[in-house]
Write an enzyme that holds these catalytic residues in place. Sequence first.
Site, PDB file in Angstrom:
ATOM      1  CG  ASP A 110      -0.282  -0.360   2.514  1.00 49.68           C
ATOM      2  OD1 ASP A 110       0.960  -0.410   2.561  1.00 49.68           O
ATOM      3  OD2 ASP A 110      -0.998  -0.590   3.502  1.00 49.68           O
TER       4      ASP A 110
ATOM      5  CG  ASP B 193      -8.986  -0.927  12.223  1.00 47.35           C
ATOM      6  OD1 ASP B 193      -7.988  -1.570  11.796  1.00 47.35           O
ATOM      7  OD2 ASP B 193      -9.452   0.058  11.622  1.00 47.35           O
TER       8      ASP B 193
ATOM      9  CG  HIS C 279      -6.173  -1.638   8.879  1.00 45.43           C
ATOM     10  ND1 HIS C 279      -6.206  -0.748   9.923  1.00 45.43           N
ATOM     11  CD2 HIS C 279      -4.925  -1.537   8.358  1.00 45.43           C
ATOM     12  CE1 HIS C 279      -5.040  -0.137  10.033  1.00 45.43           C
ATOM     13  NE2 HIS C 279      -4.241  -0.598   9.098  1.00 45.43           N
TER      14      HIS C 279
ATOM     15  CD  GLU D 148      -8.842   1.974   7.849  1.00 46.42           C
ATOM     16  OE1 GLU D 148      -8.782   0.979   8.598  1.00 46.42           O
ATOM     17  OE2 GLU D 148      -8.339   3.078   8.128  1.00 46.42           O
TER      18      GLU D 148
HETATM   19  C1  GLP Z   1      -0.573   0.443   8.523  1.00 47.01           C
HETATM   20  C2  GLP Z   1      -0.153  -0.381   7.322  1.00 47.01           C
HETATM   21  C3  GLP Z   1      -0.460  -1.841   7.531  1.00 47.01           C
HETATM   22  C4  GLP Z   1       0.114  -2.304   8.856  1.00 47.01           C
HETATM   23  C5  GLP Z   1      -0.523  -1.512   9.976  1.00 47.01           C
HETATM   24  C6  GLP Z   1      -0.025  -1.944  11.334  1.00 47.01           C
HETATM   25  O1  GLP Z   1      -1.923   0.699   8.548  1.00 47.01           O
HETATM   26  N1  GLP Z   1      -0.810   0.077   6.138  1.00 47.01           N
HETATM   27  O2  GLP Z   1       0.108  -2.601   6.467  1.00 47.01           O
HETATM   28  O3  GLP Z   1      -0.146  -3.678   9.038  1.00 47.01           O
HETATM   29  O4  GLP Z   1      -0.197  -0.139   9.770  1.00 47.01           O
HETATM   30  O5  GLP Z   1       1.221  -1.375  11.571  1.00 47.01           O
HETATM   31  P1  GLP Z   1       2.185  -1.815  12.727  1.00 47.01           P
HETATM   32  O6  GLP Z   1       2.797  -3.087  12.306  1.00 47.01           O
HETATM   33  O7  GLP Z   1       3.192  -0.712  12.820  1.00 47.01           O
HETATM   34  O8  GLP Z   1       1.368  -1.948  13.959  1.00 47.01           O
END
Ligand code: GLP
Length: 261
Positions: free
Chosen positions: A67, A136, A138, A143
């Site tokens: 993304d 949440d 995602h 989302e």
């Molecule tokens: C963002 C990214 C996701 C990732 C999420 C959790 O939203 N787009 O790909 O999984 O953050 O991030 P973290 O691993 O820092 O908790």
Amino acid sequence: MEVVIVDTPESGGSLVAEAIVRLVARRPDATVGFATGSSPEPVYAALARRCIEEGVDLSRLRGFLLDEYVGLAPGDPRSYQAEIQRKVFERLGLPSDNLRAPDASAADLEAACASYEAAIAAAGGIDLQLLGVGSDGHIGFNEPTSSLGSRTRIKSLRQQTREDNARFFDDNVDVVPRHVLTQGIGTIRDARHLILVAWGSNKAEAVASCVEGPVTSMVPASALHLHPHATVVIDDAAARSLTLSDYFRRTWAAKPDWQYL
Ligand code: GLP
């Protein structure tokens, strides 16, 4: 779905890095989908160790970004493309051209999404897609309520996600972009192997909903149940809300080494 509960993020990172090393040993130009955020960092650290200390050669690996934020200038260090270049490609000494990303600075974002889907297809699809999970539930930037069949597209972020990610923007939520391009859940499900990693108690509820809850668009990570080869690697803290953790631990302990992930 296979659930592997490890003692520490470091041991989880080594486990997943080994899966990537084995994949590349079978297919040197394998395609790997890279996720950003803190969760995959132990995987990238373990991969760097394998490359630097053991001379593992990943130079033909082809990477695809999961993304990207819309609205950041190309090359902005906070962009996900810059992050994966820094944390994976530069660190492992891989050619920067081997990383593909959706063009979030394109004038025509819909065309950029279509061309990203075409690039993944032209590469023969993604062999292994790494995933983190948002608090949440995602995955990528899909989302809650994202279609479980969605393709790469533009999405608006929830305020909760912008607040979670404000730490990468000097804790100023106001400058966290509102829009993103993300592989859709259908795009993610097309990858041949999905590996989701999560550490720490703040991910425990999202992990429990993903692993033991119903499949629902309210928890995008629950779409892993629709995939024939999905692996969830978590530490003890992230596993603490699972009712079947004992079963997952015993199953992994008894698994023959040759099967791996
Ligand atoms: C963002 C990214 C996701 C990732 C999420 C959790 O939203 N787009 O790909 O999984 O953050 O991030 P973290 O691993 O820092 O908790």
